[in-house]
Design an enzyme around this catalytic site. Structure first.
Site, PDB file in Angstrom:
ATOM      1  N   ASP A   1      -2.914  -3.057   2.888  1.00 29.89           N
ATOM      2  CA  ASP A   1      -3.365  -3.196   4.270  1.00 29.89           C
ATOM      3  C   ASP A   1      -4.571  -4.128   4.356  1.00 29.89           C
ATOM      4  O   ASP A   1      -5.367  -4.235   3.432  1.00 29.89           O
ATOM      5  CB  ASP A   1      -3.748  -1.827   4.841  1.00 29.89           C
ATOM      6  CG  ASP A   1      -2.518  -0.976   5.101  1.00 29.89           C
ATOM      7  OD1 ASP A   1      -1.396  -1.534   5.027  1.00 29.89           O
ATOM      8  OD2 ASP A   1      -2.674   0.228   5.365  1.00 29.89           O
TER       9      ASP A   1
ATOM     10  N   TYR B   1      -1.284  -3.482  13.283  1.00 32.11           N
ATOM     11  CA  TYR B   1      -2.146  -2.594  12.502  1.00 32.11           C
ATOM     12  C   TYR B   1      -3.094  -1.833  13.430  1.00 32.11           C
ATOM     13  O   TYR B   1      -3.822  -2.432  14.215  1.00 32.11           O
ATOM     14  CB  TYR B   1      -2.940  -3.430  11.495  1.00 32.11           C
ATOM     15  CG  TYR B   1      -3.565  -2.602  10.422  1.00 32.11           C
ATOM     16  CD1 TYR B   1      -2.776  -1.792   9.615  1.00 32.11           C
ATOM     17  CD2 TYR B   1      -4.932  -2.608  10.227  1.00 32.11           C
ATOM     18  CE1 TYR B   1      -3.351  -1.006   8.640  1.00 32.11           C
ATOM     19  CE2 TYR B   1      -5.516  -1.831   9.239  1.00 32.11           C
ATOM     20  CZ  TYR B   1      -4.715  -1.019   8.449  1.00 32.11           C
ATOM     21  OH  TYR B   1      -5.283  -0.247   7.490  1.00 32.11           O
TER      22      TYR B   1
ATOM     23  N   GLU C   1       0.816  -1.220   0.000  1.00 37.78           N
ATOM     24  CA  GLU C   1       0.000   0.000   0.000  1.00 37.78           C
ATOM     25  C   GLU C   1       0.849   1.269   0.000  1.00 37.78           C
ATOM     26  O   GLU C   1       0.477   2.283  -0.545  1.00 37.78           O
ATOM     27  CB  GLU C   1      -0.942  -0.004   1.205  1.00 37.78           C
ATOM     28  CG  GLU C   1      -2.014   1.048   1.117  1.00 37.78           C
ATOM     29  CD  GLU C   1      -3.264   0.703   1.919  1.00 37.78           C
ATOM     30  OE1 GLU C   1      -3.657  -0.476   1.943  1.00 37.78           O
ATOM     31  OE2 GLU C   1      -3.833   1.614   2.529  1.00 37.78           O
TER      32      GLU C   1
END
Ligand SMILES: [Zn+2]
Ligand SMILES: [Zn+2]
Length: 938
Positions: free
Chosen positions: A105, A311, A7
């Site tokens: 992601d 994350y 990403e």
């Protein structure tokens, strides 16, 4: 070749190095984009979305009759690349690849970006193998595991993301246009409305209204001050709040010493260890450390990209079984938290704490790598430490408190006091962010008698509900299902950016309130969370493959069309509502002349001024710079002298220009010119200002009576003052003309102050363009104008003055153009050259040039040349051409010296003629000698 697409660039860098192991990773720029290669693998990072959705062409004109705001609901949309470089590179590399892995992601947004990438890849190589790897932290272990067992792209999840993107675009664009047009707002002042944004703003507005409507109610609190073993003790009446003063006073009167202990209750209380962080919990905790929601998320994302934490966009508050808690502890053992880790290992609770939500996509936010204070820097370290300590806290035992409650009687009245001491610190050992507030109490025994030192009856008031802090708002949005973990903090950021809300805690601005109140009156559905919740529920159904994207988007279009049915019927009313409610933000305070309101006016987005709302009855006004220098707004500061809000000019991309109190500024900036009036004294100036006469213009405009009474001077002095004012006004007009002229010729630039140049010129008596035309070049250079610029400025000034003089004398503009083209520039030229010459040079008839020359010479007090007719000219020409050696070119030169025939040639003074015409003296004498029948002929 194996192409891996992440990403962001930084993820590409880390993933490449993890997968390469000990193999060298070659970093190359390809078309300005970094690529990371090892063995037969290339890793590239995107910049988030590389394609965007927009309406097809034809919808950019907001005021289009055909493509109305409503038409956007059903307008076709198209996707186009936003980052051509990256798109080109991805497609170029795909052609060489036999295997593409999408490693964006792991959430809805990431899946959508993955799907966009999938489409780009398949467009150039339909048969290439594409798979997807998912991971929750960019660590060695997670990455190796994810790439060892790649999965498929989740098209349903991506479709949900796509539906959200489309719906947000359609809602935002159509409603924003509709409301902005209704309220006549354009450019920088559009009123944005959005699917999640507007209900969120409505929450803040509603809270503000609750606060405004809140009527505080009084209540009374009764306490006694006492002492035990030398320690102060405060006991409260068991009626915590008396709402009736008479009752409170009765209880106060009945309170008698001693304060007798009737009961002592001891107990213990469990203080639960904190639960794992989800996004909201993290933002709330970070806000206590002073981080805004957006800032906390930005830093968390950065830490994630560098592999320090997992994350940060997650709704999960229960650690999954797959998460290796021991492994995380081991990693942290290598950090400066090692002693905390050891403590946790020695005291670890059997099962980590759990929150209420378990989702399958990501684990709760937890540390994933070891870091040092030095490599992270202050801010990032604070956030990292918070995540580490929270993780340690979730593995730590609960804390335990000893609680004590003592009951007393004093006379007939019951009192009580409570205390608490920490028995076991538990998790508080490693998570010091919420302070343990201990209230230890002295030892009490039933039957103890304490003195009463004082009885206090305090009046208090009930408080309105508090305004939202950013983190509290995010929690509330989560409860109402507004937005997602990824978007909530961005929505708040947008509301602040659009000046709908401000401050900490958050308050709505006038505009924010106006938009919500107007929408609530006319299309309440847009401000309520219900519709957004419904749409979010539909997104969930897409993810679960129960509905399709198109189906959901179509339904949302229907919902929006229904909202427009309501809105369109009330367009003008909505506009008036909003304009009426926002006018206040332009009001500055009382007009110094009449006491009505002064307000900022903007005219057609280009000019602006401050005027009195009682215009035309009151004509007081203050000029402001053009809007190109900044859009005038009022600030919260108020001038203590004039009670006026300060004014600030705001322009995109440059620092705001604070004008301060507009009246103070007005007085100060006019002071300099007022004192140019010879009979103006400080005293008179002060008196005039007190009577609201601030400018030379106002002095010149006032009647002598008004001046005499305002300045307390005699009628004669007032007459003089007015006359002087008029002449200064004239001077100011000339100066302003000069300023504009200089500004045009010598453009402002950095390090050169125009006002300084002008001041210097005025000080040297250069007040007009004519003064400038005759100025000494050396003086201009000293004023700060460059050598070359001085030359051109002077010649421009001369041309300007000549032109003005000639026009004033009456030479028509169309003729002037011809004269200038022929090099005849000044009044002097008209007097010096014979009209015949002027005619020959310009092609204007000799009769006309004679008339022009006559006008100019008369105006300049110079002798008028002799009139020459066309016939005289023809005859003379023939005569002259008979002279040997005299041709057409010489005739033209002779004309400029006023010689038109043999008679005038014969009578001319040879020296004067030579110098005028440019013919050498010898030649002149030779021609004269050869005139047929001339007395000078030899
Ligand atoms: Zn006024
Ligand atoms: Zn002021």
């Amino acid at each position: 070749m194996h192409l891996i697409i992440t990403e962001k660039n930084i993820a590409a860098d880390r993933i490449a190095h993890i997968l390469a192991g000990k193999t060298y990773v070659e970093v190359k720029k390809d078309g300005g984009v970094n690529t990371y290669s090892f063995n037969d693998t290339v890793v590239v990072g995107l910049r988030g979305h590389v394609v965007e959705v927009d309406f097809e062409p034809g919808y950019t004109n907001w005021r289009s009759e055909v493509n109305t705001p409503r038409s956007l609901i059903t307008a076709k949309t198209i996707k186009s690349p936003t980052d051509k470089k990256i798109v080109t590179l991805i497609q170029k590399l795909t052609k060489k690849a036999d295997h593409v892995t999408i490693a964006t992601d792991f959430d809805t947004e990431g899946e959508l970006i993955g799907k966009e990438t999938y489409d780009l890849v398949k467009a150039v190589k339909p048969d290439v193998r594409v798979d997807r790897s998912r991971f929750s932290a960019i660590t060695e272990e997670e990455i190796q595991t994810a790439f060892a067992a790649p999965a498929e792209l989740d098209f349903a999840l991506a479709a949900a993301g796509e539906a959200r993107q489309l719906i947000d675009l359609i809602w935002g664009a159509s409603l924003t246009r509709f409301i902005s047009l209704a309220a006549h707002r354009g450019g920088k002042n559009i009123l944005s409305v959005g699917r999640v944004q507007s209900p969120t703003l409505a929450m803040i507005v509603d809270r503000e209204k609750e606060i405004e409507a809140f009527v505080p109610e009084p209540y009374w609190v009764l306490t006694v001050d006492s002492k035990k073993d030398g320690e102060p003790v405060l006991a409260r009446h068991t009626t915590a709040r008396f709402t009736d003063l008479a009752q409170a006073e009765e209880a106060q009167a009945a309170t008698r010493a001693p304060l007798a202990v009737t009961e002592v209750k001891e107990g213990s209380k469990i203080d639960r260890a904190p639960t794992p962080f989800d996004t909201t919990g993290f933002i709330v905790a970070a806000s206590r450390l002073g981080f805004s929601a957006a800032n906390a998320m930005r830093i968390a994302e950065d830490l994630y990209m560098h592999g320090y934490i997992s994350y940060p966009r997650t709704d999960n508050t229960i650690y999954p079984k797959s998460l290796d808690l021991n492994g995380v502890l081991k990693t942290l053992q290598k950090t400066e938290f090692s002693s905390d880790v050891s403590w946790v290992q020695a005291n670890r609770r059997p099962v980590p704490t759990q929150g209420k939500k378990s989702t399958t996509d990501h684990p709760p936010i937890h540390p994933s790598g070891a870091a040092t204070r030095g490599e992270l820097g202050d801010e990032r370290w604070k956030v990292y430490e918070l995540v580490v300590r929270r993780f340690l806290g979730t593995l730590s035992p609960d804390a335990r408190w000893l609680t004590m409650k003592v009951l007393f009687t004093a006379g007939t009245e019951p009192y009580t006091t409570t205390g608490a001491t920490l028995l076991e610190a538990g998790w508080r050992t490693v998570y010091p962010y919420s302070e343990a507030a201990e209230h230890p109490l002295p030892l009490f025994a039933v039957g103890d008698h304490l003195p009463i030192e004082q009885v206090n009856l305090d009046r208090k008031e009930t408080q309105p509900p508090p305004r939202y802090t950013q983190s509290r708002l995010i929690q509330q949005m989560e409860e109402l299902g507004l937005g997602t973990k990824s978007t909530r903090h961005e929505v708040i950021g947008k509301l602040v950016g659009r000046k709908y809300i401000e401050g900490t805690p958050l308050r709505p601005t006038l505009v924010g309130k106006a938009v919500i109140e107007s929408l609530e009156d006319h299309a309440a559905a847009i401000t309520r969370p219900d519709m957004t919740q419904t749409i979010d529920a539909h997104m969930q159904q897409i993810k679960e493959r129960k509905r399709t994207r198109d189906d959901v988007v179509t339904e949302s279009r229907t919902m929006l069309n229904r909202a427009f049915d309501e809105l369109e019927g009330h367009q003008s009313q909505i506009g008036e509502d909003i304009m009426g409610r926002t006018v206040e933000e332009m009001i500055l305070g009382p007009c110094p002349v009449c006491g009505s309101d002064l307000r900022i006016h903007h005219i057609r987005n280009s000019s602006q001024f401050i005027g009195c709302t009682r215009y035309p009855d009151c004509r007081f006004n203050i000029g402001l710079p053009l809007t190109q220098w900044g859009w005038a707004i009022r600030t919260d500061t108020v001038c203590p002298t004039h009670n006026l809000h300060h004014v600030r000019l705001i322009a995109k991309g440059s620092r705001p220009w604070d004008i301060g109190c507009p009246l103070c500024h007005h007085i100060e900036s006019n002071r300099e010119t007022m004192v140019l009036i010879p009979s103006m004294t400080e005293e008179i100036l002060g008196r005039l200002q007190r009577h609201h006469i601030y400018t030379v213009h106002e002095v010149a405009d006032a009647t002598p009576d008004v001046l005499a009474s305002a300045a307390a001077i005699s009628p004669a002095a007032a007459e003089l003052l007015k006359a002087e004012g008029e002449s200064v006004l004239g001077l100011l007009r000339l100066r302003s003309e000069l300023r504009k002229f200089v500004r045009k010729q010598v453009p402002p630039r950095r390090g050169r102050s125009h006002s300084k140049i002008m001041k210097y010129l005025h000080a040297n008596e250069i007040n007009t363009i004519a003064d400038l035309a005759g100025a000494d070049p050396a003086l201009l250079r000293t004023a700060g104008i460059g050598e070359k610029e001085v030359t051109s400025l002077l010649s421009q000034a001369r041309d300007y003055c000549n032109d003005k003089t000639l026009r004033t004398i009456g030479v028509p503009a169309i003729s002037l153009k011809k004269y200038y083209a022929a090099g005849i520039q000044s009044p002097e030229d008209f007097c010096r050259y014979h009209p015949v010459y002027l005619s020959v040079k310009t092609g204007i008839s000799p009769d006309t040039t004679y008339r022009h020359a006559e006008m100019v010479c008369l105006a300049q007090n110079r002798p008028v040349p002799q009139k020459v007719t066309r016939a005289m000219l023809e005859r003379g020409r023939a005569e002259l051409l008979t002279i040997p050696g005299l041709g057409e070119t010489t005739i033209e030169k002779l004309y400029s010296g006023g010689v038109i025939d043999s008679t005038t040639l014969a009578s001319a003074d040879p020296a004067a003629l030579a110098s005028h015409s440019g013919i050498p003296l010898k030649k002149v004498q030779e021609f004269q000698s050869k005139i047929p029948g001339s007395s000078r002929a030899s």
